[in-house]
Design a protein around this motif. Structure first.
Motif, PDB file in Angstrom:
ATOM      1  N   ASP A 172      11.413  12.702 -19.318  1.00  0.00           N
ATOM      2  CA  ASP A 172      12.250  11.908 -18.223  1.00  0.00           C
ATOM      3  C   ASP A 172      11.678  10.534 -18.218  1.00  0.00           C
ATOM      4  OD1 ASP A 172      13.674  11.672 -16.123  1.00  0.00           O
ATOM      5  OD2 ASP A 172      12.412  12.464 -14.702  1.00  0.00           O
ATOM      6  N   HIS A 173      12.571   9.401 -17.939  1.00  0.00           N
ATOM      7  CA  HIS A 173      12.430   7.923 -17.877  1.00  0.00           C
ATOM      8  C   HIS A 173      13.284   7.672 -16.376  1.00  0.00           C
ATOM      9  CE1 HIS A 173      16.448   7.100 -19.363  1.00  0.00           C
ATOM     10  NE2 HIS A 173      16.432   8.248 -20.109  1.00  0.00           N
ATOM     11  N   ASP A 174      13.047   6.501 -16.233  1.00  0.00           N
ATOM     12  CA  ASP A 174      13.528   5.950 -14.959  1.00  0.00           C
ATOM     13  C   ASP A 174      14.848   5.524 -14.957  1.00  0.00           C
ATOM     14  OD1 ASP A 174      10.855   5.920 -13.955  1.00  0.00           O
ATOM     15  OD2 ASP A 174      10.431   3.887 -14.542  1.00  0.00           O
ATOM     16  N   ALA A 175      15.666   5.399 -16.066  1.00  0.00           N
ATOM     17  CA  ALA A 175      17.100   5.025 -16.253  1.00  0.00           C
ATOM     18  C   ALA A 175      18.275   5.928 -15.737  1.00  0.00           C
ATOM     19  CB  ALA A 175      17.385   4.293 -17.330  1.00  0.00           C
ATOM     20  N   ILE A 176      17.621   7.228 -15.952  1.00  0.00           N
ATOM     21  CA  ILE A 176      18.721   8.285 -15.573  1.00  0.00           C
ATOM     22  C   ILE A 176      18.237   9.093 -14.286  1.00  0.00           C
ATOM     23  CG2 ILE A 176      17.203  10.473 -16.576  1.00  0.00           C
ATOM     24  CD1 ILE A 176      19.772  11.415 -17.913  1.00  0.00           C
ATOM     25  N   SER A 177      19.521   9.077 -13.570  1.00  0.00           N
ATOM     26  CA  SER A 177      19.652  10.088 -12.149  1.00  0.00           C
ATOM     27  C   SER A 177      19.404  11.349 -12.247  1.00  0.00           C
ATOM     28  CB  SER A 177      20.978   9.665 -11.478  1.00  0.00           C
ATOM     29  OG  SER A 177      22.142  10.191 -12.239  1.00  0.00           O
ATOM     30  N   TYR A 178      18.970  12.003 -10.988  1.00  0.00           N
ATOM     31  CA  TYR A 178      18.767  13.307 -10.941  1.00  0.00           C
ATOM     32  C   TYR A 178      19.963  13.853 -11.049  1.00  0.00           C
ATOM     33  CZ  TYR A 178      18.382  17.767  -8.856  1.00  0.00           C
ATOM     34  OH  TYR A 178      18.330  19.239  -8.649  1.00  0.00           O
ATOM     35  N   VAL A 179      21.254  13.372 -10.799  1.00  0.00           N
ATOM     36  CA  VAL A 179      22.518  14.043 -10.786  1.00  0.00           C
ATOM     37  C   VAL A 179      22.885  14.371 -12.487  1.00  0.00           C
ATOM     38  CG1 VAL A 179      25.137  13.939 -10.493  1.00  0.00           C
ATOM     39  CG2 VAL A 179      23.487  13.429  -8.791  1.00  0.00           C
ATOM     40  N   GLN A 180      22.596  13.221 -13.236  1.00  0.00           N
ATOM     41  CA  GLN A 180      22.868  13.144 -14.621  1.00  0.00           C
ATOM     42  C   GLN A 180      21.899  14.109 -15.396  1.00  0.00           C
ATOM     43  OE1 GLN A 180      25.418  11.843 -15.726  1.00  0.00           O
ATOM     44  NE2 GLN A 180      25.595   9.725 -15.320  1.00  0.00           N
ATOM     45  N   GLY A 181      20.720  14.266 -15.000  1.00  0.00           N
ATOM     46  CA  GLY A 181      19.622  15.084 -15.553  1.00  0.00           C
ATOM     47  C   GLY A 181      19.536  16.531 -15.189  1.00  0.00           C
ATOM     48  N   SER A 182      20.303  16.808 -14.198  1.00  0.00           N
ATOM     49  CA  SER A 182      20.533  18.252 -13.636  1.00  0.00           C
ATOM     50  C   SER A 182      21.305  19.131 -14.673  1.00  0.00           C
ATOM     51  CB  SER A 182      21.115  18.493 -12.345  1.00  0.00           C
ATOM     52  OG  SER A 182      22.795  17.936 -12.370  1.00  0.00           O
ATOM     53  N   VAL A 183      22.349  18.622 -15.682  1.00  0.00           N
ATOM     54  CA  VAL A 183      22.927  19.262 -16.511  1.00  0.00           C
ATOM     55  C   VAL A 183      21.817  19.819 -17.593  1.00  0.00           C
ATOM     56  CG1 VAL A 183      23.506  17.314 -18.098  1.00  0.00           C
ATOM     57  CG2 VAL A 183      24.832  19.379 -17.973  1.00  0.00           C
ATOM     58  N   VAL A 184      20.928  19.014 -17.885  1.00  0.00           N
ATOM     59  CA  VAL A 184      19.924  19.261 -19.029  1.00  0.00           C
ATOM     60  C   VAL A 184      19.155  20.768 -18.260  1.00  0.00           C
ATOM     61  CG1 VAL A 184      17.872  18.665 -20.216  1.00  0.00           C
ATOM     62  CG2 VAL A 184      20.094  17.136 -19.546  1.00  0.00           C
ATOM     63  N   ASP A 185      18.782  20.527 -17.193  1.00  0.00           N
ATOM     64  CA  ASP A 185      18.123  21.681 -16.506  1.00  0.00           C
ATOM     65  C   ASP A 185      19.015  23.180 -16.515  1.00  0.00           C
ATOM     66  OD1 ASP A 185      15.945  20.397 -15.521  1.00  0.00           O
ATOM     67  OD2 ASP A 185      16.810  19.796 -13.559  1.00  0.00           O
ATOM     68  N   ASP A 186      20.368  22.849 -16.371  1.00  0.00           N
ATOM     69  CA  ASP A 186      21.022  24.082 -16.607  1.00  0.00           C
ATOM     70  C   ASP A 186      21.282  24.763 -18.000  1.00  0.00           C
ATOM     71  OD1 ASP A 186      21.985  23.754 -13.820  1.00  0.00           O
ATOM     72  OD2 ASP A 186      23.854  22.605 -14.060  1.00  0.00           O
TER      73      ASP A 186
END
Length: 359
Positions: free
Chosen positions: A143-157
């Motif tokens: 993880d890093h500070d520039a990416i939002s939770y919404v953008q990162g959630s697709v990676v969790d999926d």
């Protein structure tokens, strides 16, 4: 089959990891497109069920870059620029240098996440791909500070759909960690494998499971590992210096084994190794101590299947199993790992069913 991830997913690089990701998602019904510098590699991966060749007009929601580490940052930057509505991830085994290169190049890292599935095989390419390669395996999200939770959630999926376990780590912490649990073990395995080149044929005929376990990953692709080690050189070198100090202690003790304290040094090193191995997570990520039971299995059809069935009938949960064969012998030894509290029950069940427990 149900899945969290919405496609299309574009996979760039159709080697082992890229093809396995494609196979797993395609099996779930996700639309996967494939790209590679080799058209033949794309067609082969498609034939094995990893997806369909990418075409003009594709609009991926997620791009997975699965290319060698030395070109990962360049490919990620290109995909970010080409697919401006997509989140782009990579699956390279080092993380901090790639993020640094992307920032230095001015790439839009607000749509980028570095990831690393802790899964693999000694074989490479689409032919080695498996849809279940990631099931139960850790998958690091750097993880890093520039990416939002919404953008990162697709990676969790993506990770959860493939049956893996998402683990968030700082990129630098990740690189130090994989130096310890992956990169240095690869070198140790490789160096031990290299020693076998000078071994006499008579010695190699004595090889048992111990040397096979130690050298299992020595057959990995040298070209790929040169890239991995180069990208993570400082962390790997730090671990190797510590290992070198341990080796010097052992060599000094063996050079004069009758010297006062020499045998204690050897005992301490061996005990430290055992204690370290006991810290490794077992099945389901739990740290557990297991009892090992070795059972003779005759070299006849159906014997191993019968043994596993008998273990299940005894209501014993088997944590792991491995087989060892001696050259020329008409039988093998199955080493079964079980919880200590089930040992007596299993021993009684195996004896009642005619199995020979050798240790």
């Amino acid at each position: 089959m149900t899945h969290r991830l919405r496609g299309p997913v574009r996979i760039v690089g159709t080697g082992l990891l890229g093809s396995s990701i494609g196979m797993g998602l395609t099996r779930l019904g996700v639309d996967v497109t494939l790209a590679d510098v080799s058209p033949t590699a794309v067609r082969l991966a498609a034939d094995y069920g990893a997806g369909r060749p990418a075409g003009i007009g594709d609009a991926p929601a997620l791009v997975v870059v699965a290319v060698p580490p030395d070109v990962t940052a360049d490919v990620v930057a290109r995909e970010l620029d080409t697919h401006r509505d997509a989140v782009v991830i990579d699956v390279a085994s080092v993380k901090a240098p790639i993020l640094a290169d992307l920032r230095a190049a001015g790439a839009d890292v607000s749509r980028y996440l570095g990831t690393h599935p802790m899964a693999g095989r000694e074989r490479s390419g689409a032919l080695a791909g498996r849809a279940d390669l990631f099931v139960g395996r850790p998958w690091v999200i750097a993880d890093h500070d520039a990416i939002s939770y919404v953008q990162g959630s697709v990676v969790d999926d993506l990770i959860l759909d493939l049956g893996a376990i998402p683990i968030e780590m700082d990129p630098t912490e990740h690189d130090r960690s994989v130096a310890t649990v992956s990169h240095v073990p690869q070198l140790v395995s490789t160096l031990m494998g290299a020693r076998l080149q000078e071994a006499a044929d008579e010695a190699l005929r004595l090889a048992g499971q111990g040397v096979r376990d130690v050298t299992r990953v020595a057959g990995s692709d040298p070209g790929l590992w040169v890239q991995i080690l180069s990208a993570n050189a400082p962390a790997v070198a730090e671990q190797l210096r510590a290992l070198r100090a341990d080796l010097d202690r052992i060599v000094d003790a063996l050079d004069d084994v009758d010297r006062e304290g020499a045998r204690r040094t050897l005992a301490d090193v061996l005990a430290d190794g055992r204690a370290g191995v006991e810290r490794l997570p077992g099945k389901h990520g739990q740290r557990s101590r297991f009892t090992r039971i070795a059972v003779r299995v005759d070299d006849r059809p159906g014997q191993l299947a019968r043994l596993l069935t008998d273990i299940g009938d005894a209501n014993v949960n088997m944590e792991d199993v491995r087989l060892e064969h001696a050259e020329g012998a008409q039988f093998g030894v199955a080493e079964i790992l079980i919880a200590p509290e089930t040992e007596q029950r299993l021993l009684e069940a195996l004896d009642a069913r005619g199995w020979a427990v050798v240790s």
